[in-house]
Enzyme design. Structure first.
Site, short mmCIF file in Angstrom:
data_model
loop_
_atom_site.label_atom_id
_atom_site.label_comp_id
_atom_site.label_asym_id
_atom_site.label_seq_id
_atom_site.Cartn_x
_atom_site.Cartn_y
_atom_site.Cartn_z
N VAL A 18 0.99 11.06 -1.85
CA VAL A 18 0.70 12.37 -1.79
C VAL A 18 0.42 12.88 -0.39
O VAL A 18 -0.13 12.06 0.64
CB VAL A 18 -0.60 12.31 -2.41
CG1 VAL A 18 -1.68 13.69 -1.93
CG2 VAL A 18 -0.54 12.53 -4.03
N GLN A 86 8.64 12.49 -8.16
CA GLN A 86 7.51 12.10 -8.84
C GLN A 86 6.50 13.30 -9.45
O GLN A 86 6.17 13.79 -8.62
CB GLN A 86 6.60 10.97 -8.28
CG GLN A 86 5.76 10.28 -9.10
CD GLN A 86 4.58 9.60 -8.42
OE1 GLN A 86 3.89 9.95 -7.57
NE2 GLN A 86 4.73 8.05 -8.77
N CYS A 115 -1.70 6.13 -10.62
CA CYS A 115 -2.92 6.71 -9.59
C CYS A 115 -4.13 6.48 -10.40
O CYS A 115 -4.43 6.93 -11.47
CB CYS A 115 -2.63 8.22 -9.39
SG CYS A 115 -3.81 8.97 -8.46
N HIS A 182 3.29 -1.75 -9.05
CA HIS A 182 2.30 -2.06 -7.95
C HIS A 182 1.61 -3.15 -8.76
O HIS A 182 0.66 -3.03 -9.44
CB HIS A 182 1.32 -0.88 -7.76
CG HIS A 182 0.42 -0.71 -6.63
ND1 HIS A 182 -0.57 -0.11 -6.26
CD2 HIS A 182 0.06 -2.21 -5.97
CE1 HIS A 182 -1.42 -0.51 -5.46
NE2 HIS A 182 -1.05 -1.60 -5.24
N GLY A 214 3.49 -2.70 -3.43
CA GLY A 214 2.18 -3.41 -3.36
C GLY A 214 1.83 -4.48 -2.04
O GLY A 214 0.82 -4.80 -1.67
N GLY A 215 2.95 -4.46 -1.43
CA GLY A 215 3.31 -5.53 -0.34
C GLY A 215 3.04 -5.26 1.00
O GLY A 215 3.04 -6.03 2.05
C1 FNR Z 1 -0.26 6.33 -2.42
N1 FNR Z 1 0.13 6.11 -3.43
C2 FNR Z 1 0.63 6.96 -4.40
N2 FNR Z 1 1.20 6.38 -5.62
C3 FNR Z 1 2.01 7.30 -6.47
O1 FNR Z 1 2.49 6.76 -7.33
N3 FNR Z 1 2.10 8.70 -6.26
C4 FNR Z 1 1.43 9.00 -4.96
O2 FNR Z 1 1.42 10.17 -4.84
C5 FNR Z 1 0.64 8.21 -4.22
N4 FNR Z 1 -0.05 8.58 -2.99
C6 FNR Z 1 -0.46 7.74 -2.06
C7 FNR Z 1 -0.66 8.28 -0.82
C8 FNR Z 1 -1.13 7.22 0.32
C9 FNR Z 1 -1.42 7.96 1.57
C10 FNR Z 1 -0.99 6.06 0.05
C11 FNR Z 1 -1.49 5.11 1.10
C12 FNR Z 1 -0.56 5.32 -1.13
C13 FNR Z 1 0.07 4.33 -3.89
C14 FNR Z 1 1.44 4.02 -3.05
O3 FNR Z 1 2.50 4.50 -3.63
C15 FNR Z 1 1.69 2.39 -3.41
O4 FNR Z 1 1.65 2.20 -4.72
C16 FNR Z 1 0.46 1.63 -2.75
O5 FNR Z 1 -0.08 2.21 -1.51
C17 FNR Z 1 0.82 0.28 -2.63
O6 FNR Z 1 1.89 -0.17 -1.73
P1 FNR Z 1 1.91 -0.45 -0.50
O7 FNR Z 1 1.07 0.19 0.53
O8 FNR Z 1 1.29 -1.84 -0.35
O9 FNR Z 1 3.42 -0.48 0.07
#
Ligand code: FNR
Length: 338
Positions: A18, A86, A115, A182, A214-215
């Site tokens: 987002v 998405q 989410c 995730h 999630g990594g």
């Molecule tokens: C997210 N995440 C997220 N997931 C999703 O499905 N839709 C979204 O719009 C968002 N928005 C979002 C904003 C921000 C600033 C963050 C940091 C995360 C979750 C993201 O896609 C992911 O699932 C998690 O951050 C875990 O992955 P990483 O960060 O370990 O690579």
């Protein structure tokens, strides 16, 4: 749907985020080696309030909010075939209407089922769908049957491994092209370890591509992506935070300096007339603790793309682009101090 699966095999992917996953960040990730890029989550009713407009001055396609004229989704030729939209939804019909509106301008459509934010859960969206699998499946089936693009979903896991595997299989049976997982539950946060072993089990149990997510905590550089792929046993890897901080993590030749990346990001924001508030937010998230630095403090005072450009030596670039855009009579320029 099988024909779409290859698109999700062996890929490095920018995760949906987002406010981060707007056009300039997606292009920055693609320029630096990402194979596919997800948009930020866009809520179905918001998109349904929009209309499609071609913007010849920018070379973009914009989905513009009818009520206030803001651009909800902007895309362009450079990401064609690689951008996945998405959707946040809890309703099969609304999801379908959105997908119809947008299907010709995106490479794929993903449903957010992970989410954990109150806004999503209260609205029955995001991770709320994990406890309403029938509703979730209705959404997926409706899209798979009626939309000419691959449909995917992004989920979180349960503590109960068997329950997670069962849910993944049920979603697979809907005909989706891939599934992003995730490896944390909806109640877990980033400090909790990612359940890579469970990702491995999911990947073995399904025949569609599984995208590991999630990594980021362990992903500093390009080589770490391969380690995560191996640890999770998944064909593809999706990065959120490590890419948000420095999108050149996708670059196999090695990471580029942050300052260079911010400059590159800013150029894209100028090129595509990204809103100053969104541009500022993304740069703040790249700067992180450097917001305390001299430059960082100056940056926090900026309000316009013009002011931001000055800090990164892009005043000329900004001026030239602005002149070109005003010559084209660009509709909806946004770089004005409110
Ligand atoms: C997210 N995440 C997220 N997931 C999703 O499905 N839709 C979204 O719009 C968002 N928005 C979002 C904003 C921000 C600033 C963050 C940091 C995360 C979750 C993201 O896609 C992911 O699932 C998690 O951050 C875990 O992955 P990483 O960060 O370990 O690579």
């Amino acid at each position: 749907m099988t024909k779409y699966q290859d698109m999700y095999k062996g890929k490095n992917i920018l995760a949906p985020m987002v406010r981060i996953g707007t056009l300039p960040m997606r292009l920055l990730a693609l320029e630096n080696g990402a194979d596919l890029v997800y948009t930020e989550e866009l809520i179905d009713w918001k998109l349904l309030r929009s209309f499609r407009r071609e913007n010849p001055a920018l070379g973009t396609i914009d989905f513009v909010d009818r009520s206030d004229g803001t651009v909800i989704f902007r895309t362009c030729e450079r990401e064609r075939g690689r951008v996945i939209l998405q959707i946040g939804t809890c309703d099969p019909e609304r999801a379908f209407q959105v997908a119809r509106l947008i299907e010709n301008d995106v490479a794929g459509i993903d449903i957010n089922m992970g989410c954990p934010k109150e806004f999503s859960l209260k609205g029955g969206m995001g991770a709320a769908l994990l406890s309403k699998p029938e509703k979730a499946k209705d959404i997926l089936i409706k899209l798979v049957n009626g939309i000419r693009r691959p449909i995917t979903c992004k989920i979180r896991v349960f503590t109960d491994e068997d329950k997670t595997l069962e849910l993944c299989k049920e979603f697979e049976s809907c005909g989706i092209a891939a599934i992003a997982v995730h490896g944390r539950t909806k109640d877990e946060r980033q400090q909790h370890p990612n359940r890579n072993d469970l990702l491995k089990k999911i990947s073995r149990a399904l025949s569609i591509p599984v995208i590991a997510n999630g990594g980021s905590r362990e992903i500093e550089k390009f080589e770490d992506i391969a380690k995560f792929r191996k640890a999770s046993g998944c064909t593809s890897v999706m990065l959120a935070r490590s890419a948000e901080w420095n999108a050149s993590v996708f670059r196999k030749e090695g990471k580029l300096p942050l300052d260079y990346m911010i400059r590159s990001y800013l150029k894209l924001a100028i090129d595509y007339d990204n809103s100053p508030s969104n541009t500022k937010y993304c740069i703040q998230n790249m700067l992180r603790e450097l917001q305390e630095s001299e430059l960082g403090k100056k940056f926090l005072d900026t309000q316009t793309l013009s002011q931001m450009s000055e800090l990164w030596g892009l005043s000329e670039y900004y001026k030239e682009r602005s002149e070109k855009l005003s010559d084209c009579g660009l509709i909806g320029r946004r770089d004005v101090v409110p």
